[in-house]
Scaffold this motif. Structure first.
Motif, PDB file in Angstrom:
ATOM      1  N   CYS A 115      48.504  55.838  48.227  1.00 26.50           N
ATOM      2  CA  CYS A 115      48.896  54.377  47.654  1.00 26.50           C
ATOM      3  C   CYS A 115      48.896  54.415  46.184  1.00 26.50           C
ATOM      4  CB  CYS A 115      47.813  53.402  47.992  1.00 26.50           C
ATOM      5  SG  CYS A 115      48.021  52.951  50.061  1.00 26.50           S
ATOM      6  N   GLN A 116      48.224  55.666  45.425  1.00 27.04           N
ATOM      7  CA  GLN A 116      48.043  55.565  44.211  1.00 27.04           C
ATOM      8  C   GLN A 116      49.719  56.040  43.740  1.00 27.04           C
ATOM      9  OE1 GLN A 116      44.957  57.737  42.092  1.00 27.04           O
ATOM     10  NE2 GLN A 116      43.631  57.493  43.945  1.00 27.04           N
ATOM     11  N   ASP A 117      50.427  56.686  44.673  1.00 33.61           N
ATOM     12  CA  ASP A 117      51.752  57.057  44.589  1.00 33.61           C
ATOM     13  C   ASP A 117      52.592  55.758  44.157  1.00 33.61           C
ATOM     14  OD1 ASP A 117      51.045  59.779  44.039  1.00 33.61           O
ATOM     15  OD2 ASP A 117      51.794  60.023  46.513  1.00 33.61           O
ATOM     16  N   MET A 123      41.996  46.994  42.101  1.00 33.96           N
ATOM     17  CA  MET A 123      41.233  47.127  40.643  1.00 33.96           C
ATOM     18  C   MET A 123      40.339  48.328  40.303  1.00 33.96           C
ATOM     19  SD  MET A 123      40.253  43.766  38.479  1.00 33.96           S
ATOM     20  CE  MET A 123      42.014  43.230  38.485  1.00 33.96           C
ATOM     21  N   LYS A 124      39.593  48.307  41.623  1.00 33.52           N
ATOM     22  CA  LYS A 124      38.698  49.318  41.679  1.00 33.52           C
ATOM     23  C   LYS A 124      39.200  50.781  41.297  1.00 33.52           C
ATOM     24  CE  LYS A 124      34.792  51.562  44.179  1.00 33.52           C
ATOM     25  NZ  LYS A 124      34.626  52.577  45.162  1.00 33.52           N
ATOM     26  N   VAL A 125      40.344  51.090  41.644  1.00 32.66           N
ATOM     27  CA  VAL A 125      41.131  52.339  41.578  1.00 32.66           C
ATOM     28  C   VAL A 125      41.408  52.577  40.152  1.00 32.66           C
ATOM     29  CG1 VAL A 125      43.268  53.522  41.728  1.00 32.66           C
ATOM     30  CG2 VAL A 125      41.969  52.750  43.766  1.00 32.66           C
ATOM     31  N   THR A 151      48.836  44.321  43.076  1.00 29.63           N
ATOM     32  CA  THR A 151      49.178  43.557  44.210  1.00 29.63           C
ATOM     33  C   THR A 151      49.707  44.716  45.185  1.00 29.63           C
ATOM     34  OG1 THR A 151      49.772  41.618  43.212  1.00 29.63           O
ATOM     35  CG2 THR A 151      50.279  41.762  45.584  1.00 29.63           C
ATOM     36  N   ASN A 152      50.660  45.453  44.858  1.00 26.54           N
ATOM     37  CA  ASN A 152      51.294  46.494  45.613  1.00 26.54           C
ATOM     38  C   ASN A 152      50.095  47.377  46.094  1.00 26.54           C
ATOM     39  OD1 ASN A 152      53.779  45.354  45.173  1.00 26.54           O
ATOM     40  ND2 ASN A 152      54.545  47.007  43.864  1.00 26.54           N
ATOM     41  N   LEU A 153      49.311  48.070  45.187  1.00 28.95           N
ATOM     42  CA  LEU A 153      48.336  48.922  45.252  1.00 28.95           C
ATOM     43  C   LEU A 153      47.438  48.371  46.464  1.00 28.95           C
ATOM     44  CD1 LEU A 153      46.736  51.548  44.825  1.00 28.95           C
ATOM     45  CD2 LEU A 153      45.697  50.495  42.886  1.00 28.95           C
ATOM     46  N   ASN A 154      46.891  47.160  46.467  1.00 24.63           N
ATOM     47  CA  ASN A 154      45.984  46.200  47.346  1.00 24.63           C
ATOM     48  C   ASN A 154      46.674  46.421  48.850  1.00 24.63           C
ATOM     49  OD1 ASN A 154      43.538  45.957  45.980  1.00 24.63           O
ATOM     50  ND2 ASN A 154      44.675  44.402  44.853  1.00 24.63           N
ATOM     51  N   GLY A 155      48.044  46.181  48.598  1.00 20.07           N
ATOM     52  CA  GLY A 155      48.710  45.781  50.050  1.00 20.07           C
ATOM     53  C   GLY A 155      48.871  47.337  50.692  1.00 20.07           C
ATOM     54  N   CYS A 156      49.170  48.298  49.952  1.00 19.34           N
ATOM     55  CA  CYS A 156      49.164  49.778  50.523  1.00 19.34           C
ATOM     56  C   CYS A 156      47.996  50.103  51.106  1.00 19.34           C
ATOM     57  CB  CYS A 156      49.589  50.587  49.322  1.00 19.34           C
ATOM     58  SG  CYS A 156      49.859  52.166  49.922  1.00 19.34           S
TER      59      CYS A 156
END
Length: 253
Positions: free
Chosen positions: A29-31, A73-75, A125-130
């Motif tokens: 998801c970082q990608d 947000m932690k990431v 938001t995308n990262l959280n969803g992923c």
């Protein structure tokens, strides 16, 4: 007793395998986050991340009471270059350090980059969803290919299936080869059901000018039945691209 311990051992192996798969999907998801902020330079992104995290997390020089640090947000907090010289690596300590030292880390109000901040907010938001989809055995891969293409691929690792709702700016035309029937186009607000891997491909249409094609800003938005978070992917305005450049198309599998 042997049978009982054998079953327990098998269950542990399955649980570890599932957890390992979820961790692998979440790491990918970082990608998605990187693609979502690709329109912003590294320096602008880092500054915007600092500001977005501070605004959400801090009250004065302390972390807000009952503040919940979500997965996305932690990431970002763990990736920010803060507190390293003081040996601060623990996530909670990094939060406290950021709030206490923000004035020396941040930028002057006149330098705040509104566009970069909006991209970071959408990317979070995308990262959280992923990450949430990864925890539910769904992988998301996204690519944004300037000047005009967005491709999103979904891999489903269980038989539950997924429902997708889609919207986009009028200059972005999207399709999915996996839609049943002859019409593969995606239409706003209509729900689509998929039981296996699928992809979305979007092409931005250009406004014609005497000097070449002009691509106005375009945005793809979609939500799924298996995460609370909507996804947003954007294409910046690209002015006066040559017709040859405008003809290159990225299509989904």
């Amino acid at each position: 007793m042997v049978l009982k311990w054998g079953l327990i051992g098998t269950w542990c192996l399955v649980a570890n395998s599932v957890a390992s798969q979820e961790n692998t999907l979440a790491a990918a998801c970082q990608d998605v986050y990187a693609v979502s902020t690709a329109n912003v330079s590294t320096d602008r992104r880092r500054t915007a991340e600092l500001e977005v995290v501070h605004d959400a997390m801090c009250s004065g020089e302390t972390v807000k009471q009952r503040f919940f640090l979500d997965a996305g947000m932690k990431v970002v907090v763990e990736s920010l270059s803060i507190g390293g010289n003081q040996g601060i690596n623990d996530t909670k300590a990094r939060q406290e350090y950021l709030c206490k030292n923000y004035e020396s880390l941040g930028t002057a109000p006149a330098e705040i980059d509104t566009y970069a901040k909006s991209m970071v907010v959408a990317a979070l938001t995308n990262l959280n969803g992923c990450i949430e989809l990864a925890n539910r055995a769904v992988s998301v891969q996204a690519s944004v290919v300037a000047p005009q293409s967005i491709v999103v691929k979904f891999s489903l690792f269980d038989p539950e299936g997924i429902t997708l709702t889609f919207s986009a700016t009028p200059n972005l035309k999207c399709l999915s080869p996996q839609i049943e029937g002859k019409d593969k186009n995606l239409y706003p607000s209509k729900q689509y059901r998929f039981q296996s891997d699928f992809s979305i491909g979007c092409q931005r249409e250009a406004d014609k000018s005497g000097a070449g094609d002009i691509y106005k800003p375009a945005h793809l938005n979609f939500s799924t039945s298996r995460t609370r978070y909507p996804f947003t992917l954007s294409l910046l305005e690209d002015q006066l691209l040559t017709p040859m450049t405008g003809k290159s198309v990225s299509r989904p599998d």
